[in-house]
Design a protein around this motif. Structure first.
Motif, short mmCIF file in Angstrom:
data_model
loop_
_atom_site.label_atom_id
_atom_site.label_comp_id
_atom_site.label_asym_id
_atom_site.label_seq_id
_atom_site.Cartn_x
_atom_site.Cartn_y
_atom_site.Cartn_z
N LEU A 24 0.93 -0.80 0.56
CA LEU A 24 -0.09 0.12 0.06
C LEU A 24 0.24 1.44 -0.28
CD1 LEU A 24 -2.77 -0.75 2.84
CD2 LEU A 24 -3.05 -0.91 0.29
N GLY A 25 2.15 1.13 0.43
CA GLY A 25 3.16 2.48 0.25
C GLY A 25 2.59 2.95 1.47
N VAL A 26 2.55 2.73 2.74
CA VAL A 26 2.87 3.47 4.09
C VAL A 26 3.42 2.17 5.15
CG1 VAL A 26 -0.06 4.05 3.62
CG2 VAL A 26 0.93 1.94 4.72
N SER A 27 3.63 3.62 5.66
CA SER A 27 4.26 2.60 6.77
C SER A 27 3.66 1.98 7.98
CB SER A 27 5.01 4.01 7.95
OG SER A 27 3.92 4.36 9.04
N VAL A 45 9.19 8.04 5.50
CA VAL A 45 9.63 7.03 6.66
C VAL A 45 10.98 6.83 5.94
CG1 VAL A 45 9.67 4.58 8.32
CG2 VAL A 45 7.74 6.98 7.62
N ASP A 46 11.44 5.83 4.44
CA ASP A 46 12.70 5.32 4.32
C ASP A 46 13.61 6.85 3.83
OD1 ASP A 46 11.69 2.55 4.32
OD2 ASP A 46 10.99 2.68 2.17
N ARG A 47 13.00 7.76 3.96
CA ARG A 47 13.99 8.89 2.86
C ARG A 47 14.18 9.50 4.45
NH1 ARG A 47 10.72 11.99 -1.61
NH2 ARG A 47 11.70 10.71 -3.48
N ILE A 48 13.62 9.82 5.80
CA ILE A 48 14.31 10.15 6.78
C ILE A 48 14.49 8.99 7.19
CG2 ILE A 48 13.64 10.28 9.44
CD1 ILE A 48 10.86 11.43 8.20
N LYS A 49 14.54 7.51 7.50
CA LYS A 49 16.01 7.02 7.63
C LYS A 49 17.25 6.96 7.10
CE LYS A 49 12.70 3.72 8.73
NZ LYS A 49 11.91 1.61 8.56
N ASP A 50 17.52 7.54 5.33
CA ASP A 50 18.45 7.41 5.24
C ASP A 50 19.33 9.05 5.11
OD1 ASP A 50 18.37 4.89 3.32
OD2 ASP A 50 17.44 6.06 2.08
N LEU A 51 18.30 10.19 5.60
CA LEU A 51 18.72 11.41 6.41
C LEU A 51 19.33 11.22 7.75
CD1 LEU A 51 18.70 14.22 5.54
CD2 LEU A 51 16.58 14.37 6.75
N GLU A 52 19.00 10.24 8.55
CA GLU A 52 19.82 10.26 9.41
C GLU A 52 20.67 9.51 9.62
OE1 GLU A 52 18.85 10.99 12.64
OE2 GLU A 52 17.39 12.17 11.58
N GLN A 53 21.24 8.28 8.08
CA GLN A 53 22.12 8.68 7.85
C GLN A 53 23.05 9.20 7.78
OE1 GLN A 53 23.35 5.01 9.49
NE2 GLN A 53 20.58 5.16 9.44
N LEU A 54 23.22 10.58 7.16
CA LEU A 54 24.04 11.09 6.18
C LEU A 54 24.98 12.38 7.55
CD1 LEU A 54 21.85 13.44 3.83
CD2 LEU A 54 23.63 11.25 3.64
N GLU A 55 25.77 12.61 7.00
CA GLU A 55 26.95 13.56 8.57
C GLU A 55 26.07 15.12 8.40
OE1 GLU A 55 29.94 16.01 5.67
OE2 GLU A 55 29.98 13.48 5.25
N GLU A 56 26.16 14.70 9.85
CA GLU A 56 25.57 16.61 10.09
C GLU A 56 25.76 17.83 9.34
OE1 GLU A 56 23.64 17.60 12.83
OE2 GLU A 56 23.22 15.14 12.72
#
Length: 82
Positions: A24-27, A45-56
């Motif tokens: 369904l494309g939902v969390s 949600v996936d983008r936020i998870k990926d964002l959290e992996q970036l350097e500050e």
């Protein structure tokens, strides 16, 4: 099977619920009623998870850009209502 879930005749396993949420494309949180934020779909949600992996510093740059777009959108809406 989904009909049984809807009628309360069966309860999906966590794995089945994850598959349904993905389809369904939902969390999973949204699917089970943990949030009413439709905007927090699986892609977000996936983008936020990926964002959290970036350097500050890169994270901060993206946050600044997002904040700018949000501020501009709110400003346009405010002036459109005048």
């Amino acid at each position: 099977m989904i009909g049984k879930y809807e009628r309360g005749e069966a309860i999906p396993s966590v794995d089945a619920a994850k598959k349904i949420a993905d389809a369904l494309g939902v969390s999973l949180d949204y699917l089970v009623g943990g949030t009413n934020q439709v905007s927090f779909d699986k892609r977000t949600v996936d983008r936020i998870k990926d964002l959290e992996q970036l350097e500050e510093s890169k994270k901060q740059t993206l946050y600044d850009l997002i904040d700018t777009y949000i501020r501009d959108c709110k400003t346009r809406k405010t002036f459109a209502n005048l």
